[in-house]
Design an enzyme around this catalytic site. Sequence first.
Site: not given
Ligand code: HXC
Length: 521
Positions: A176-177, A411-412
Amino acid sequence: MKNNKEIIDKKLQKMRDLQEQSRLGGGEKRIADQHKKGKLTARERVELLLDRCSFREMDALAYHHSSEFGLDKQVFLGDGVITGFGEIDGQKVFIFSQDFTVLGGSLAAEHGRKICKIMDMALKNGCPVIGLNDSGGARVQEGVISLGAYADIFLRNTLSSGVVPQISVIMGPCAGGAVYSPAMTDFTIMVKKTSYMFVTGPKVVKTVTHQDFTSEELGGAMTHASKSGVAHFTAENDMDALEIVKKLTSYLPANNADDPPFLQNDDPTDRADEELNYIVPANPNQPYDMHDVIHKIADLGEFLEVHKDWAQNIIVGFCRLGGRSVGVVANQPAFLAGCLDINSSRKAGRFIRFCDAFNIPILTLEDVPGFLPGAEQEWGGIITNGAKLLYAYCEATVPKVTVITRKAYGGAYDVMNSKHVRGDLNFAWPTAELAVMGAKGAVEIIFKKEIDVADDPAKREAELIAEFDDKFAHPYIAASYGYIDDVIEPSQTRRRVIEAFNLLENKVDKNPPKKHGNVPL
Ligand code: HXC
């Protein structure tokens, strides 16, 4: 009534308990899970990177104050990121290391504030910032506050750009961002198989485009190192990535007001290399590997190549010459004949601007037949992108030395740090050819009619090419106009470029005052 010692011991114990709790991050089980994935923990990474016992942590006892979606039951000291300062080979750096064992290393208010705090301190104190990224992105439970925290970091990335070096290491997810913070830093290192970066992941890509990719294919280390150029380096594992950071920082100054580190070594500065005299093949269409030239010139033959797997028609990276850090930009005749194209122009342009921002002199090794022809290049914007490289060379005021080994066409020739764009000392080897184009192309244009009416067109064309070669395929016309400063014996190149950079040590050159230029982005 308890005695004084008991009271103090209790307070000490409380501090130690809290520190220990913070050190444990998400706990033993999550640490074991992290290790099972082949990843080190955030703390292990910091300790491996920094000089022994030099790390001083800040905000180890900070925690989030949110109660949304059950977060009040998931409070971890440190809030999923370790921040502080320490030293790499004695050089002060600020560092943050995201802890995936705490809420997936997700970023929200407190986590972001901690990163901003060390970034602000790094900027005020003129120290590099190293970011070790391993995060699920914006902490979903904290919603828009997480997005704000990211933007706070992006702003600091921008304000720090060109003031202190910023290095990002991607050691887990970065989606994401969140990807835009590393993208705004100077160098990104990705760990193979355990890290990935993308704006939208495979699931969204599948929904929108119906294309199936794994995370590795879409945004793994090799994808970004070879296809997109987002990654400057790839590492085999976490340890390897940290070693790359150490090597890289050894070439960099602490900030834009500092000189790069000078590391004495015992490679003689006047070391001649006879093999360089014969490295360029007599046939102008035959390639050779410009890496060989770099290794023969550099101190101890060492070269840290940046963007090794992307836009391989140009080589960029760092070496030392007589102990001094130098950025090398070199055409690579062994790839696309060393032509400049969109990606190589972007690659070298950005590298030159980095070197210029941080007072690192630039050595250009030139063997370039021109810009790559083709509709794909034209429609992709070779004009704007080629201009990035030209702009970067024109704008750079650091010492700039050029060695033309063979072709400097069209040009290079202008672009690749010619005298006209403020090259300070420009040398040519006797094998250099400075011309508008190669003999064959030139003859086809100038003598087309004469060849067409000749009894034996092929023979006549060959004669004319030989004549043209004789007349123009050498460095002496350019030398007669002072467009090169000297024709040098290739074997003496190391000595001559070291002397040149010594001479230019105190060079002062300035661009007109302005808010900023309008680089052709
Ligand atoms: C809160 C999160 C989290 C998040 C992971 N966790 N990402 N908690 N916010 N963004 C937590 C999970 O709930 C889990 O907690 C623990 O971290 C480990 O995650 P798992 O899923 O068990 O690990 P894994 O299987 O290795 O997968 C990792 C992952 C997945 C691929 C990153 O967690 C995932 O898809 N997370 C969401 C990613 C996402 O969509 N993020 C937002 C992106 S947009 P528990 O307690 O269950 O163990 C963004 C915008 C930024 O970031 C914008 C800036 C401008």
